[in-house]
Motif scaffolding. Structure first.
Motif, PDB file in Angstrom:
ATOM      1  N   ALA A  45      33.978  39.882  36.399  1.00 49.87           N
ATOM      2  CA  ALA A  45      32.875  40.130  37.343  1.00 49.87           C
ATOM      3  C   ALA A  45      32.309  38.811  37.864  1.00 49.87           C
ATOM      4  O   ALA A  45      32.041  38.678  39.070  1.00 49.87           O
ATOM      5  CB  ALA A  45      31.781  40.947  36.667  1.00 49.87           C
ATOM      6  N   ILE A  46      32.134  37.842  36.975  1.00 47.50           N
ATOM      7  CA  ILE A  46      31.614  36.542  37.398  1.00 47.50           C
ATOM      8  C   ILE A  46      32.595  35.854  38.338  1.00 47.50           C
ATOM      9  O   ILE A  46      32.201  35.309  39.378  1.00 47.50           O
ATOM     10  CB  ILE A  46      31.314  35.655  36.170  1.00 47.50           C
ATOM     11  N   SER A  48      34.841  37.233  40.232  1.00 42.90           N
ATOM     12  CA  SER A  48      34.957  37.936  41.519  1.00 42.90           C
ATOM     13  C   SER A  48      33.804  37.573  42.450  1.00 42.90           C
ATOM     14  O   SER A  48      33.957  37.640  43.669  1.00 42.90           O
ATOM     15  CB  SER A  48      35.019  39.442  41.304  1.00 42.90           C
ATOM     16  N   LEU A  49      32.669  37.170  41.894  1.00 40.27           N
ATOM     17  CA  LEU A  49      31.542  36.746  42.736  1.00 40.27           C
ATOM     18  C   LEU A  49      31.851  35.468  43.497  1.00 40.27           C
ATOM     19  O   LEU A  49      31.301  35.241  44.581  1.00 40.27           O
ATOM     20  CB  LEU A  49      30.283  36.552  41.887  1.00 40.27           C
ATOM     21  N   VAL A  50      32.714  34.627  42.947  1.00 37.19           N
ATOM     22  CA  VAL A  50      33.091  33.388  43.628  1.00 37.19           C
ATOM     23  C   VAL A  50      34.447  33.501  44.307  1.00 37.19           C
ATOM     24  O   VAL A  50      34.993  32.505  44.781  1.00 37.19           O
ATOM     25  CB  VAL A  50      33.068  32.184  42.654  1.00 37.19           C
ATOM     26  N   TYR A  53      40.213  36.181  41.588  1.00 31.70           N
ATOM     27  CA  TYR A  53      40.632  37.436  40.984  1.00 31.70           C
ATOM     28  C   TYR A  53      41.841  37.196  40.078  1.00 31.70           C
ATOM     29  O   TYR A  53      42.849  36.657  40.517  1.00 31.70           O
ATOM     30  CB  TYR A  53      40.990  38.468  42.061  1.00 31.70           C
TER      31      TYR A  53
END
Length: 81
Positions: A45-46, A48-50, A53
């Motif tokens: 999740a962290i 994917s924020l930047v 993947y």
């Protein structure tokens, strides 16, 4: 699609075990599995924020799970102290 239920448990267990060895945490089998799976979910999740993947394959998810589990162990230790 992801790894699937049984593959997630296997990869999570391995990731949690390796992370507990790296961080010198005394955890059992069930907690190793939980640490690996939750660590992989949190770090995915962290990342994917930047815009990063990890592939839905065993090896990338194992590395993400190890790093995520180490992050969780570090966070718990920081809160306790």
């Amino acid at each position: 699609m992801g790894l699937g239920f049984f593959a997630s448990i296997i990869v999570g267990g391995l990731a949690g075990w390796i992370a507990s060895m790296i961080m010198k945490a005394d955890t059992g089998l069930l907690l190793n599995i939980v640490l690996g799976i939750v660590g992989a979910v949190v770090l995915n999740a962290i990342l994917s924020l930047v815009g990063i993947y990890a592939a839905n394959a065993w090896i990338p998810q194992l590395f993400v799970g190890i790093a995520g589990a180490c992050l969780l162990i570090f966070g718990v230790r920081a809160v306790r102290n």
